[in-house]
Enzyme design. Structure first.
Site, short mmCIF file in Angstrom:
data_model
loop_
_atom_site.label_atom_id
_atom_site.label_comp_id
_atom_site.label_asym_id
_atom_site.label_seq_id
_atom_site.Cartn_x
_atom_site.Cartn_y
_atom_site.Cartn_z
N THR A 86 23.73 35.96 46.29
CA THR A 86 23.82 36.62 44.83
C THR A 86 22.55 36.35 44.21
OG1 THR A 86 26.37 36.48 45.48
CG2 THR A 86 25.61 37.17 43.08
N ARG A 126 35.25 44.76 51.98
CA ARG A 126 35.47 43.70 50.96
C ARG A 126 34.68 43.71 49.50
NH1 ARG A 126 31.99 39.04 48.74
NH2 ARG A 126 33.54 37.49 48.38
N ILE A 127 35.32 43.47 48.71
CA ILE A 127 34.67 43.61 47.17
C ILE A 127 34.86 42.24 46.68
CG2 ILE A 127 34.96 44.60 44.87
CD1 ILE A 127 34.31 46.84 46.75
N GLY A 128 33.53 41.84 46.21
CA GLY A 128 33.32 40.64 45.87
C GLY A 128 33.39 40.59 44.27
N ASP A 129 33.13 39.53 43.66
CA ASP A 129 33.17 39.32 42.09
C ASP A 129 31.99 40.00 41.35
OD1 ASP A 129 31.81 36.85 43.16
OD2 ASP A 129 31.31 36.92 41.38
N THR A 177 28.22 33.32 40.57
CA THR A 177 27.79 33.33 42.21
C THR A 177 28.67 32.31 42.74
OG1 THR A 177 26.25 32.87 43.75
CG2 THR A 177 25.94 31.72 41.54
N GLY A 178 29.02 32.42 44.20
CA GLY A 178 29.87 31.54 44.94
C GLY A 178 30.77 32.29 45.51
N GLU A 179 32.02 31.56 45.77
CA GLU A 179 33.19 32.25 46.27
C GLU A 179 33.78 33.33 45.38
OE1 GLU A 179 35.80 29.02 47.43
OE2 GLU A 179 37.28 30.37 48.08
N GLY A 180 33.51 34.47 45.81
CA GLY A 180 33.97 35.67 44.86
C GLY A 180 35.43 35.66 44.61
#
Lengths: 131, 199
Positions: free
Chosen positions: A1, A29-32, A51-54
């Site tokens: 990211t 899959r949709i992230g943050d 950023t990171g674990e969405g």
């Protein structure tokens, strides 16, 4: 990211985030990152990119919470960043960068490191990875 | 008012065993993009223009996992996503599921400025991109050899995660050695953190 947050010379804030997501993610899959309020947020108070674990960032509405604690709790930018990293992520791993309308920069993360760089008009500049 | 300020990131959750040369490479890209933003701010650019410009530059560099060098799905395909928000008026745009758009952040901005919506995904986003005439690339532009290798490692780790037979291949990339991965036991979403691209 990747992400960028800016406050310009007129005090307006903006944020942008872009990502390929997680390696080996499921199709669809949709992230943050594209979720306004989770991975990206900007308002009159500040701009934030995460950023990171969405999945953890989505659950905590991390970016919006920085602005919310500034607005409703009266915290400064770095205090707000520290607060959400400590109190909103549960066991999730993430980091964020932020600027305020007052020309401040801040970052926070509970991961091993975060690739980041920042600068302000008064000549401060920093590039780092680890704590 | 306190003057302009800018911050950029290239991902969190960094492998503690990331080789020094990869760390320096990442710092070089971050510094270059930061200086690009600083120059724009000194020139009087608006915040929303600067964040788009800087993120486009980060997307174009394969060091980080957006745009070129994007992370891959289980099927080895690319599904990129991006968003942009202008604090002035709280305007926003977002896109997901992109597979051909060279700079997803610019499409997100077009969603914000040229569509009645806030968020477009997959086929709808790709169709909108064509309508707007944004630059598209062949899939091979986004899929780098390194990321194909990392996907292979991730799949192997997924299948052998519980008996700790961590693959040693890929040490030359940003993956850690087998021993250090076990020692550190750092995980994200159930996988050793070293499996992930610099994220």
């Amino acid at each position: 990211t990747v992400g960028c947050v800016v406050v310009d010379g007129n005090g307006w804030c903006a944020a942008a985030t872009s990502t390929g997501g997680l390696m080996n993610k499921m199709m669809g899959r949709i992230g943050d990152s594209p979720l306004i309020g989770s991975g990206t947020y900007a308002c009159d108070f500040c701009a934030v990119s995460c950023t990171g674990e969405g999945e953890a960032i989505i659950r905590s509405t991390l970016a919006r919470d920085v602005a919310a604690v500034m607005e409703y709790k009266g915290l400064g930018l770095q205090e707000a960043v520290d607060y959400v990293i400590k109190n909103r992520l549960d066991e999730g791993q993430a980091g964020l960068i932020a600027v305020s309308r007052n020309g401040e920069v801040a970052h926070g993360f509970n991961t091993t490191g975060m690739f980041r760089a920042c600068a302000t008009e008064d000549g401060f500049m920093d590039v780092g990875i680890w704590e | 008012m306190g003057g302009w300020a800018i911050a950029v990131h290239g991902g969190a959750g960094v492998d503690p065993n990331l080789p020094a040369e990869r760390q320096e490479e990442a710092k070089r890209v971050l510094s270059r993009c930061l200086l690009l933003g600083i120059a724009a701010l000194r020139g009087g650019s608006a915040a929303v223009d600067v964040v788009e410009k800087v993120v486009r530059e980060l997307e174009t560099d394969p060091v980080f996992n957006s745009g070129r060098g994007s992370a891959l799905t289980r099927q080895g395909t690319v599904e990129m996503e991006a968003s942009i928000m202008d604090g002035r008026g709280r305007r926003c745009g977002a896109v997901s599921g992109l597979s051909t758009i060279k700079n997803p952040v610019s499409l997100a901005r077009l969603v914000m400025e040229k569509s009645p919506h806030s968020y477009l995904a997959f086929d709808g986003a790709e169709d909108f991109a064509r309508e707007q005439g944004v630059e598209v690339m062949d899939n091979s532009y986004f899929i780098t050899e390194e990321n194909v290798g990392m996907l292979k490692l991730a799949k192997e780790a997924n299948s052998i995660l519980f008996d700790y037979r961590i693959p040693v291949t890929g040490v030359e990339t940003c993956s850690a050695s087998a021993g250090s991965m076990v020692d550190n036991a750092l995980q994200m979403n159930g996988l050793p953190i070293s499996i992930y691209a610099p994220e």
